[in-house]
Design an enzyme around this catalytic site. Structure first.
Site, PDB file in Angstrom:
ATOM      1  N   ALA A 207      37.926  43.365  39.895  1.00 40.37           N
ATOM      2  CA  ALA A 207      38.432  41.993  39.943  1.00 40.37           C
ATOM      3  C   ALA A 207      39.581  41.861  38.949  1.00 40.37           C
ATOM      4  CB  ALA A 207      37.318  41.018  39.587  1.00 40.37           C
ATOM      5  N   LYS A 208      40.330  40.813  39.055  1.00 41.69           N
ATOM      6  CA  LYS A 208      41.401  40.548  38.093  1.00 41.69           C
ATOM      7  C   LYS A 208      41.752  39.069  38.179  1.00 41.69           C
ATOM      8  CE  LYS A 208      44.171  43.027  35.305  1.00 41.69           C
ATOM      9  NZ  LYS A 208      43.908  44.323  34.625  1.00 41.69           N
TER      10      LYS A 208
END
Ligand code: NAD
Length: 433
Positions: free
Chosen positions: A122-123
């Site tokens: 994720a980011k």
């Protein structure tokens, strides 16, 4: 090469982004395309690599110090949750876009799987220039953003961490906001926190340490002696300076260093502790008395055995790849080598240790932080460094053996190992409903 419409690759047909071959998401899709032929039956799940699982765009309104209302655009992308909760940093930068965050999230999926951490990828990011905000405004933006993405993050769901322009203080505000919203202290919701709030010893230096350990292992395999090895480092921040210190302590000579302010060179090896003290005082390596001035492009011509890009993406261009004299590139930065340069380096016999393994020390110790927070039992720095060494050395050995078996470059090998693990997990979980 001209930009292409979004349909240039089979996985690119999303209505909300228009990747090009040069853009971050386009580069990621091309990297995935390169490894799908090796996935066998698992390739039927390839669409799960070529599109993010979940994309959240949030409006982040705050009242500025002058009483006006400002709106910032924020993102949290969960690329894959097949192997565990999402994991990846939050970036504050005026150039952040949804497409960039998607690519960074996807690379986290690959990195976490390449080193076999029980995480997806994720980011997050907010389009803002933190230098334009007061500390109070920065805190408000952070808290409101955390609250907005609070519907998808959590210690078992998705765990943010620092990235460009975010730090331990911002993680502390995120942890406090999330905890206030759920009505319980949730230290495990973010990593990279201050030690007093459940942070881990060794986290700050972990990425630089991982660069050193993977570099040491690669040099051993390439029969490049550490003693007297000549090293050039671009970027002397958290990652570059910590890696430099460990290489110098092990007998290598850090002869060239470049940062945003300039470059320095000393044929006998720079005094790394003195250079670190200089940067702490002056903010740049420029003006350091212990070496000669090194021009911007001269840096890439330095006679060295190892070069470590530890600054920005896209620094090793085709032209620089033709010139650089090192036999080993350690990708401490994310995405420092453009795809065309990768091919040139391979043709010249230069070994490139890719970012997804070389700079994974940070996320490995983030994993340790998350585990320690769950058990509320904290390890010594020595224990952390030993465990980091063991995980990253084992991951590199596995990738190296895969490459030798199949004749892959280390980047392709790392992607093959990672994608196999991700698609295997997807296959075993099956589809709901
Ligand atoms: P940092 O901000 O501490 O240091 C960045 C360094 O790059 C500074 O020395 C700066 O002067 C230099 N720099 C900036 N622009 C430059 C330019 N145009 N030319 C030459 N040098 C320039 O950042 P960091 O945490 O050390 O991160 C460096 C890289 O490593 C980034 O690509 C980051 O994404 C990556 N990375 C960092 C971590 C981590 O844990 N910090 C983990 C994984 C990857």
């Amino acid at each position: 090469m001209a930009d292409h419409p979004q349909s240039f690759l089979p996985g690119a047909s999303l209505s909300y982004v228009s990747p090009t071959r040069q853009s971050a998401w386009g580069t990621y899709l091309a990297q995935v395309d390169r490894v799908l032929p090796y996935m066998g039956d698992l390739a039927r799940w390839s669409g799960t690599l070529q599109r993010p699982k979940r994309v959240l765009i949030v409006d982040v309104p705050i009242e500025m110090d002058d009483g006006s209302i400002a709106h910032f655009e924020g993102y949290r992308v969960q690329h894959s949750l097949s192997r565990g909760p999402g994991k990846g940093g939050v970036r504050y930068h005026p150039d952040v876009t949804l497409e960039e965050v998607m690519a960074l999230a996807a690379w986290m999926t690959i990195k976490n799987a390449a080193v076999n951490l029980p995480f997806g990828g994720a980011k997050g990011g907010i389009r803002l220039d933190p230098k334009q905000l007061s500390q109070r405004e920065l805190e408000k933006v952070t808290r409101r953003y955390t609250s907005e993405i609070g519907i998808i993050i959590g210690p078992q769901r998705d765990i943010p961490a620092p990235d460009v322009n975010t730090n331990g203080q911002i993680m502390a505000w995120m942890m406090d906001t999330y905890s206030a919203n759920v009505g319980a202290t949730a230290t495990g919701v973010v990593t990279g926190k201050p030690i007093s709030l459940g942070g881990s010893l060794g986290r700050v230096k972990a990425t630089g340490r991982g660069v050193f350990v993977t570099g040491r292992e690669a040099m051993r395999r390439l029969k490049l002696p550490m003693d007297g090895a000549r090293i050039a480092i671009q970027g002397f921040g958290n990652v570059g300076a910590n890696a430099a210190e460990l290489f110098a302590q092990s007998g290598a000579k850090v002869v060239a260093v470049q940062d945003h302010g300039g470059g320095v060179y000393n044929d006998n090896g720079l005094d790394v502790p003195a250079l670190t003290a200089h940067v702490l005082e002056k903010g740049s390596v420029a003006g350091f008395r212990g070496g000669e001035v090194l021009g911007l492009e001269e840096f890439w011509d330095a006679k060295v055995d190892v070069i470590i890009p530890a600054a920005l993406e896209g620094q090793i261009t085709e032209a620089r790849a033709e010139r650089l004299r090192a036999s080993l590139v350690l990708e401490a930065a994310n995405g420092p080598t453009v795809p065309g340069a990768d091919d040139i380096l391979a043709a010249r016999g230069v070994t490139v240790l890719p970012d997804v393994i070389c700079n994974s020390g940070g996320v490995i110790v983030s994993y340790f932080e998350w585990v320690q927070d769950f058990s509320s039992f904290f390890w010594s720095e020595e224990e952390i460094n030993l465990r980091l060494d063991k995980i990253i050395t084992g991951a590199l050995a596995h990738i190296w053996a895969t490459c030798e078996r199949h004749g892959f470059s280390l980047r392709t090998g790392a992607f093959v190992v990672a994608c196999e693990r991700i698609l295997q997990a997807r296959n075993e979980r099956g589809l709901y409903p």
